[in-house]
Write a protein that holds these residues in place. Sequence first.
Motif, PDB file in Angstrom:
ATOM      1  N   GLN A 262     -16.199  44.828 -23.269  1.00  0.00           N
ATOM      2  CA  GLN A 262     -17.112  45.971 -23.349  1.00  0.00           C
ATOM      3  C   GLN A 262     -16.454  47.226 -22.774  1.00  0.00           C
ATOM      4  O   GLN A 262     -16.514  48.301 -23.373  1.00  0.00           O
ATOM      5  CB  GLN A 262     -18.405  45.670 -22.598  1.00  0.00           C
ATOM      6  CG  GLN A 262     -19.412  46.819 -22.655  1.00  0.00           C
ATOM      7  CD  GLN A 262     -20.623  46.577 -21.754  1.00  0.00           C
ATOM      8  OE1 GLN A 262     -20.523  45.883 -20.726  1.00  0.00           O
ATOM      9  NE2 GLN A 262     -21.755  47.141 -22.119  1.00  0.00           N
ATOM     10  N   LYS A 263     -15.819  47.090 -21.634  1.00  0.00           N
ATOM     11  CA  LYS A 263     -15.166  48.231 -20.996  1.00  0.00           C
ATOM     12  C   LYS A 263     -14.038  48.772 -21.869  1.00  0.00           C
ATOM     13  O   LYS A 263     -13.860  49.985 -21.995  1.00  0.00           O
ATOM     14  CB  LYS A 263     -14.622  47.818 -19.630  1.00  0.00           C
ATOM     15  CG  LYS A 263     -13.980  48.982 -18.876  1.00  0.00           C
ATOM     16  CD  LYS A 263     -13.478  48.556 -17.505  1.00  0.00           C
ATOM     17  CE  LYS A 263     -12.824  49.733 -16.796  1.00  0.00           C
ATOM     18  NZ  LYS A 263     -12.281  49.340 -15.460  1.00  0.00           N
TER      19      LYS A 263
ATOM     20  N   ASN B 285     -30.037  53.089 -31.321  1.00  0.00           N
ATOM     21  CA  ASN B 285     -28.747  52.461 -31.608  1.00  0.00           C
ATOM     22  C   ASN B 285     -28.470  51.322 -30.624  1.00  0.00           C
ATOM     23  O   ASN B 285     -28.267  51.565 -29.428  1.00  0.00           O
ATOM     24  CB  ASN B 285     -27.636  53.514 -31.532  1.00  0.00           C
ATOM     25  CG  ASN B 285     -26.302  53.001 -32.017  1.00  0.00           C
ATOM     26  OD1 ASN B 285     -25.749  52.059 -31.482  1.00  0.00           O
ATOM     27  ND2 ASN B 285     -25.771  53.650 -33.063  1.00  0.00           N
ATOM     28  N   PRO B 286     -28.439  50.066 -31.089  1.00  0.00           N
ATOM     29  CA  PRO B 286     -28.313  48.921 -30.174  1.00  0.00           C
ATOM     30  C   PRO B 286     -27.053  48.954 -29.315  1.00  0.00           C
ATOM     31  O   PRO B 286     -27.117  48.640 -28.119  1.00  0.00           O
ATOM     32  CB  PRO B 286     -28.290  47.719 -31.133  1.00  0.00           C
ATOM     33  CG  PRO B 286     -28.979  48.199 -32.368  1.00  0.00           C
ATOM     34  CD  PRO B 286     -28.590  49.638 -32.487  1.00  0.00           C
ATOM     35  N   LEU B 287     -25.905  49.329 -29.900  1.00  0.00           N
ATOM     36  CA  LEU B 287     -24.672  49.289 -29.124  1.00  0.00           C
ATOM     37  C   LEU B 287     -24.598  50.436 -28.127  1.00  0.00           C
ATOM     38  O   LEU B 287     -24.093  50.258 -27.001  1.00  0.00           O
ATOM     39  CB  LEU B 287     -23.463  49.331 -30.067  1.00  0.00           C
ATOM     40  CG  LEU B 287     -22.129  48.916 -29.455  1.00  0.00           C
ATOM     41  CD1 LEU B 287     -22.214  47.505 -28.860  1.00  0.00           C
ATOM     42  CD2 LEU B 287     -21.005  48.997 -30.485  1.00  0.00           C
TER      43      LEU B 287
ATOM     44  N   ASP C 145     -24.221  49.719 -24.142  1.00  0.00           N
ATOM     45  CA  ASP C 145     -23.096  50.217 -23.341  1.00  0.00           C
ATOM     46  C   ASP C 145     -23.472  51.330 -22.376  1.00  0.00           C
ATOM     47  O   ASP C 145     -22.830  51.492 -21.333  1.00  0.00           O
ATOM     48  CB  ASP C 145     -21.986  50.718 -24.267  1.00  0.00           C
ATOM     49  CG  ASP C 145     -21.242  49.579 -24.958  1.00  0.00           C
ATOM     50  OD1 ASP C 145     -21.488  48.410 -24.595  1.00  0.00           O
ATOM     51  OD2 ASP C 145     -20.427  49.860 -25.859  1.00  0.00           O
ATOM     52  N   PHE C 146     -24.533  52.100 -22.695  1.00  0.00           N
ATOM     53  CA  PHE C 146     -24.849  53.268 -21.872  1.00  0.00           C
ATOM     54  C   PHE C 146     -26.289  53.289 -21.373  1.00  0.00           C
ATOM     55  O   PHE C 146     -26.707  54.254 -20.737  1.00  0.00           O
ATOM     56  CB  PHE C 146     -24.557  54.550 -22.677  1.00  0.00           C
ATOM     57  CG  PHE C 146     -23.130  54.648 -23.128  1.00  0.00           C
ATOM     58  CD1 PHE C 146     -22.141  55.073 -22.253  1.00  0.00           C
ATOM     59  CD2 PHE C 146     -22.761  54.274 -24.413  1.00  0.00           C
ATOM     60  CE1 PHE C 146     -20.824  55.161 -22.669  1.00  0.00           C
ATOM     61  CE2 PHE C 146     -21.449  54.344 -24.836  1.00  0.00           C
ATOM     62  CZ  PHE C 146     -20.463  54.782 -23.956  1.00  0.00           C
TER      63      PHE C 146
ATOM     64  N   ASP D 264     -24.693  45.378 -34.214  1.00  0.00           N
ATOM     65  CA  ASP D 264     -25.175  44.247 -33.412  1.00  0.00           C
ATOM     66  C   ASP D 264     -24.417  44.192 -32.096  1.00  0.00           C
ATOM     67  O   ASP D 264     -23.278  44.655 -31.993  1.00  0.00           O
ATOM     68  CB  ASP D 264     -24.972  42.921 -34.167  1.00  0.00           C
ATOM     69  CG  ASP D 264     -25.794  42.861 -35.443  1.00  0.00           C
ATOM     70  OD1 ASP D 264     -26.975  43.242 -35.402  1.00  0.00           O
ATOM     71  OD2 ASP D 264     -25.236  42.465 -36.490  1.00  0.00           O
ATOM     72  N   VAL D 265     -25.074  43.602 -31.113  1.00  0.00           N
ATOM     73  CA  VAL D 265     -24.441  43.394 -29.810  1.00  0.00           C
ATOM     74  C   VAL D 265     -24.012  41.938 -29.725  1.00  0.00           C
ATOM     75  O   VAL D 265     -24.800  41.016 -29.974  1.00  0.00           O
ATOM     76  CB  VAL D 265     -25.415  43.726 -28.668  1.00  0.00           C
ATOM     77  CG1 VAL D 265     -24.775  43.404 -27.318  1.00  0.00           C
ATOM     78  CG2 VAL D 265     -25.826  45.189 -28.730  1.00  0.00           C
TER      79      VAL D 265
END
Length: 512
Positions: free
Chosen positions: A38-39, A139-141, A145-146, A28-29
């Motif tokens: 996040q970084k 893939n949600p994460l 992130d990308f 999950d995000v």
Amino acid sequence: MATSRQKADKQRAEEYLKKLEIVRKANDVNPFETKAEQKARIERAKVDVAYFVVSYLPHYATADCAPFHIDFATMVKEDPLFKGCAEWGRGLAKSVWCDVIIPLWLWVRGEEVFFCLMSDSKERAQELLADVQAELEGNPLLIHDFGAQKCEGDWEIGNFKTIDQRFIGMAFGIKKKVRGVRVKQRRPNLWVIDDLETPDTISNPKRMRKQSEQVERDIIPTMTGPIRRMLYANNKFARVMTQTMLQEKHPHWKVHQIKAYNKATHEPAWKSMYTKEYYIEQERDMGIVAAYAEYLHETKLEGTIFSEDQIQWANIPDFREFKMIIVHWDIAYTDNEKSDYNSVKAWGLHETDFWLVDCYVKQSKMKMAVQWMCDFKKRLPEGVNVIFQYESQFWNGEVQRAIEEVEYETGISLNLIKINTPHSNKTMRMITMQPYYQNSRIFYNDKLKSHSDTQVGIMQLCAVEEGNTEHDDSPDADQQAISKLELYCTPKRKEGKSWWKTGKMKRSIELP
């Protein structure tokens, strides 16, 4: 009416959708996460592959990453020209790491990845490649992130490109031509060869040589840039395979061999995933030969002198019918997986045939071997002729202490006899057993067929030859026991034949 190919395509699409469904539920995000958090996650994932797996691929993280997983991924990451084998025992996740985790981790680290995956068939390669493709799409994460990666129009199963083309994936069967593979100016920079061997190739050295040449002449030359990695994922379940041919020809390639467990203690290599009891049960259910091949890369030996075909399994006679039983102990002092074996072989003489009655063949402490001998003696019926012996050269205070302790604990006296062993070539001594095998005078107790110690002994027997570097404690003990039984053996008398005695006069001897 749908063709077989259309049916296969439909099935492949359905399987991919199932994978995608699993991936979309993988993580999950956090909507309240800050940019700094996040970084921090991204930066840590770039340097810590175990953290990357737990954070982005939790559906694969059913157990903690093993140290050997991390070591291999680190080696690949640090060497842009890496060539080598993930030669891990069965069930140690070599396909997951080589086909999914490592390619994605390199991509997350900022590399452009042109990933080609080869297997024994294109369909199998597509199935394996679909795992990493599903991660990039669903893939949600990873998406959070990308960014979104699915490139509409370039997202075929087994042949896909991300929107920015930083990740390209292609699947190939071993029979597919790979010369000249490229996308515009891009050439592959990561090849993974997975699940290549089949029963047909294993029994066909010519096929394996051809496949090894294909790797050298076709696959490796497709990579031309500064990054040219090749990973070969397979356990060594046969003595000669495509990968062993490549390893022999390229000794500088890395062979990262991991045994699934320690055969002396059954301690697992992947402790968070498996237990000692699991491998003990596998040995019992699969048989020792299959378990050693699949999990430990120790394969059945095709002997040049002795072979399994010469072994006669039969229902053992009553112990009281044996003229003599000799129990020979070949002593080993330590119990690690590189040590010699404590080998105790009980052989009996019935008429003029030699019978393997029972045995103990383990990399264990001496005390366990003595306990086995005491238990064996306790199981023998009254009136059985039995002698327990060992080589005098092995005698020391530690051996005497082990014997005395066990005899005291069990109340059994073994009356062990020291014997002197000839200093002649040990291999030649063991080879003297071959005529007995050839002449069908050797029998094995059929109750020992699934006995792991017996199977280890057979593997060692089949390895006996000049220059052999395998353990030979069991056949050495066999030879020592059989040579002593020879003293109690008299030739069979043939009916209708006269026996002659030579002296000052010759006369016929009437035989009873």
